[in-house]
Enzyme design. Structure first.
Site, PDB file in Angstrom:
ATOM      1  N   GLU A 250      40.095-133.453  42.255  1.00  0.00           N
ATOM      2  CA  GLU A 250      40.828-132.460  42.684  1.00  0.00           C
ATOM      3  C   GLU A 250      39.996-131.102  42.982  1.00  0.00           C
ATOM      4  OE1 GLU A 250      44.341-129.465  40.387  1.00  0.00           O
ATOM      5  OE2 GLU A 250      43.251-130.979  39.297  1.00  0.00           O
TER       6      GLU A 250
ATOM      7  N   LYS B 110      49.757-129.482  45.736  1.00  0.00           N
ATOM      8  CA  LYS B 110      50.121-129.867  44.477  1.00  0.00           C
ATOM      9  C   LYS B 110      51.469-129.529  44.093  1.00  0.00           C
ATOM     10  CE  LYS B 110      47.985-129.802  39.906  1.00  0.00           C
ATOM     11  NZ  LYS B 110      46.831-129.239  39.024  1.00  0.00           N
TER      12      LYS B 110
ATOM     13  N   CYS C  73      46.847-134.373  39.861  1.00  0.00           N
ATOM     14  CA  CYS C  73      46.589-134.054  38.579  1.00  0.00           C
ATOM     15  C   CYS C  73      48.024-133.880  37.723  1.00  0.00           C
ATOM     16  CB  CYS C  73      45.572-132.994  38.319  1.00  0.00           C
ATOM     17  SG  CYS C  73      44.751-132.987  36.384  1.00  0.00           S
TER      18      CYS C  73
ATOM     19  N   LEU D  43      49.258-183.532  23.869  1.00  0.00           N
ATOM     20  CA  LEU D  43      49.464-182.253  23.667  1.00  0.00           C
ATOM     21  C   LEU D  43      50.721-181.680  23.417  1.00  0.00           C
ATOM     22  CD1 LEU D  43      47.106-181.055  26.232  1.00  0.00           C
ATOM     23  CD2 LEU D  43      46.687-180.783  23.874  1.00  0.00           C
TER      24      LEU D  43
ATOM     25  N   THR E 136      60.442-188.373  33.626  1.00  0.00           N
ATOM     26  CA  THR E 136      61.497-189.376  33.984  1.00  0.00           C
ATOM     27  C   THR E 136      62.872-188.672  34.008  1.00  0.00           C
ATOM     28  OG1 THR E 136      59.973-191.004  33.261  1.00  0.00           O
ATOM     29  CG2 THR E 136      62.364-191.748  33.392  1.00  0.00           C
TER      30      THR E 136
END
Length: 689
Positions: free
Chosen positions: A58, A127, A183, A379, A500
């Site tokens: 800024e 701004k 800002c 797993l 399956t």
């Protein structure tokens, strides 16, 4: 791995990436000429780095902390000359520069963001919200920009668009559309950037001179992350740094870029030297998320369709940067695996307990006495057993509530069978073994399969007979023992159709792993070991299971001693899970997925791996390998396996990356073709070497 990168596929712009930089330049209080040089120095660095867009702090032209000097005509005249110098210099520099400056208009001074590119001042955004509390006194010097719509401002004799209704876009690069706020604007309850995003901006830039106090850096992160997530955009922030006046305040030069709530890059704070912080923003990811998130479109409608009133300032992007072997953004090799090192235990705990809580609720609702699981020593069944054991522990039930059955078939190895028994004993469940080979032999004989006559025919029927018998036994056992069957199949297998259908491992009473991909299961088991979720005896078995090659073990071991390998048939699960995440979560085109995968996986020595990931398991893949398995994935996912997912049993969603339940994240026809996806990939890839 090195590959030629002179094909358009390797250009990040082909895939919608915009290189954004936040810059903290040399600054000197009220020294406009010196500040221009500081800005140009960083702009030249950004040019050499291939940046498309560079954000400065800024009031970077004048410096911020100069108080009443903002109202001095000599300084304001110098600022306009500085703008002219930057505009002239931008002719030879590729990035769009976004700088801050105080500018006069109609007897007022505005705190402004200026977009400069290609020898033009593209536009000026004032701004909106001026802080005037505690250490801030901006209303003493500046007029606010709220209500400045459809206006123009004259700078150095040229009239340019002025207002809070400006978007800046490069039509030649779809997705490259940015907006600016300053800002305090992001501290407002309703930041201007929200409307800008609803109007179409994919990237929002915040020029800031926020002074630093204890804890303020965290506050900035909070605001930028939240706005990038809420406004479904990328949000770049650049704060003033060393060189600003420290009469009453201090500065840290914080820069950061967020994308959809993810931090892409962050600067080093309190650096005495100028700093350039670069990140490649994925505009296709942003636009894709907006398409999927109807709330975003509804919000745009509710806000009065800002796209109809915002002005679009168009500019020609710089020449294509050419091939670049780097992509400046973190890419997670394992997008389903928790990657926040400081919150690793918390994330794994959460993932695991989503499954535990879901199963607990379902088990209590059934009024059954037992949970029935087929334990293979692999797993998936291992993880299902861990979840079931925690359910028993939380309910205060004996673990013999779980009835585990290992059912060796024609391809079962002694190693996995041994692991299955060790695991069941270590967990203290009711354990039994049912040899399915005699029943399978009888069924193969009954249907006239060649294997029954001694021929080594190991086709799909041969495999499905075994998988179907195991499931059939489990359902009958559940009926016999007033229990219900826990599915063990995971999200990765569902994506690939590697299960399956019906009377097989696709079916169960509750699919506890249906929302968990293979790579996450591996990681959660490692986490369970590392955090001592169970006893040392169990941990030892878990270590052995995680180290075992993934295999369905339905085909007998060959003469060479090789066991049936799942990943040699369908591809590495780590790649398939990568493809799956980017396909179902973001809807990326296959070429985009391939581009990301190439950057993530081509060099095992680069980038981040999940915490404590085994060194020996760190793989890498070249583009040809990635493309081969991606095409195989597309065929299986889009054209082959949907009918199995359409009949999926209940099971919890675990990862924000998505699940495949037809009642949840994914709905698709079972008779689609993969043609458009395969063709898109083939068209985009470079020709084979």
């Amino acid at each position: 791995m090195t590959e030629k990168t002179d094909h358009p596929f390797f250009d990040r712009r082909t895939h919608g990436f915009v290189r954004v930089a936040t810059a903290t330049p040399h600054v000197r209080t009220a020294d406009v000429a010196g500040n221009v040089e500081g800005i140009l120095a960083e702009l030249r660095k950004a040019h050499r780095a291939g940046a498309d867009l560079v954000l400065f702090p800024e009031l970077s032209l004048s410096s911020y902390a100069i108080d009443d000097l903002h109202l001095q005509s000599a300084l304001l005249d110098a600022v306009e000359r500085g703008v002219a110098d930057l505009v002239a210099a931008s002719k030879e520099l590729s990035p769009v520069a976004v700088v801050g400056a105080p500018l006069r208009r109609n007897g007022r001074v505005y705190n402004c963001a200026l977009a400069i590119a290609g020898g033009r001042l593209l536009g000026v955004v004032p701004k909106s919200f001026l802080p005037n509390y505690r250490e801030f006194y901006e209303k003493r010097w500046f007029a606010h920009g709220r209500g400045c719509i459809g206006l123009a401002i004259e700078v150095n004799g040229e009239s340019v668009p002025f207002g809070t209704d400006l978007l800046f876009e490069a039509p030649a690069l779809p997705g490259f559309c940015f907006a600016m706020e300053i800002c305090e604007d992001v501290w407002a309850p309703d930041p201007p950037s929200t409307r800008a995003a609803l109007a179409g901006a994919t990237i929002v830039l915040n020029l800031s001179a926020s002074n630093i106090t204890i804890g303020k850096s965290d506050e900035r992160h909070l605001l930028c992350r939240a706005q990038s997530s809420r406004a479904v955009c990328a949000y770049a922030y650049s704060a003033a740094g060393h060189g600003e006046s420290t009469t009453d305040l201090a500065w840290d030069g914080q820069g950061m870029v967020y994308e959809l709530g993810d931090l892409l890059v962050e600067s080093t704070r309190f650096d005495l030297e100028p700093e350039l912080c670069l990140a490649d923003v994925d505009t296709r990811r942003i636009l894709g998320d907006r398409m999927r998130m109807q709330t975003f479109g509804d919000a745009a409608e509710a806000a009065g369709r800002p796209e109809d009133t915002f002005r679009r300032v168009r500019f020609e992007p710089s020449a294509a940067p050419g091939p670049d072997d780097r992509l400046l953004r973190p890419i997670r090799r394992f997008p389903f695996v928790p990657n926040r090192a400081h919150k690793l235990d918390e994330d794994c705990y959460e993932a695991f307990n989503i499954q535990v809580d879901a199963l607990l609720r379902r088990f209590r609702a059934t009024g059954g006495k037992h949970m029935v699981i087929g334990i293979s020593g692999g797993l998936d069944s291992t993880h299902t057993l861990l979840v079931a054991a925690k359910v028993c522990d939380r309910l205060g039930l004996p673990r013999t509530t779980i009835r585990g059955y290992t059912m060796p078939g024609f391809g079962t190895s002694e190693g996995t069978k041994s692991n299955a028994w060790k695991l069941m004993k270590a967990m203290g469940i009711a354990a039994e073994e049912i040899d399915i080979k005699p029943a399978a032999q009888r069924m193969l004989e009954d249907i006239g399969h060649p294997f029954a006559d001694g021929e080594p025919v190991y086709d799909t029927t041969f495999e499905n007979v075994q998988a179907g018998l195991r499931t059939d036994y489990l359902f009958r056992l559940a009926s016999q023992h007033s229990g219900f069957v826990l599915g063990t199949g995971d999200l990765s297998e569902l994506a690939l159709g590697w299960c399956t259908y019906g009377v097989g491992d696709q079916m169960s009473h509750y699919a506890v792993n249906a929302g968990v991909p293979k790579t996450l299961i591996q990681y959660l088991i490692r986490w369970a070991i590392r955090t001592d979720q169970f006893d040392p005896e169990t941990d030892a078995v878990l270590e052995a299971i995680v180290a075992t090659e993934i295999s369905p073990e339905l085909v007998p071991v060959g003469e060479d001693g090789e066991i049936q390998s799942t990943e040699s048939a369908i591809g590495p699960y780590e790649l398939n899970d990568f493809f799956l995440h980017h396909t179902i979560r973001w809807g990326h085109a296959p070429s985009h997925v391939a581009f990301l995968a190439w950057h993530a996986w081509r060099d095992a020595g680069q980038g981040l791996w999940p915490a404590e990931f085994p060194e020996a398991a760190k793989n890498e893949y070249d583009l040809a390998t990635i493309a081969h398995w991606l095409e195989r994935f597309l065929q299986r996912f889009f054209a082959f396996s949907q009918f199995k997912r359409s009949a999926l049993p209940n099971g919890p969603k675990v990862s924000p990356g998505g699940a495949l339940s037809p009642r949840g994240d994914w709905r698709a026809p079972s008779d689609a073709t993969a043609g458009p996806w395969v063709e898109e990939l083939r068209r985009a890839l470079p020709p084979p070497a």
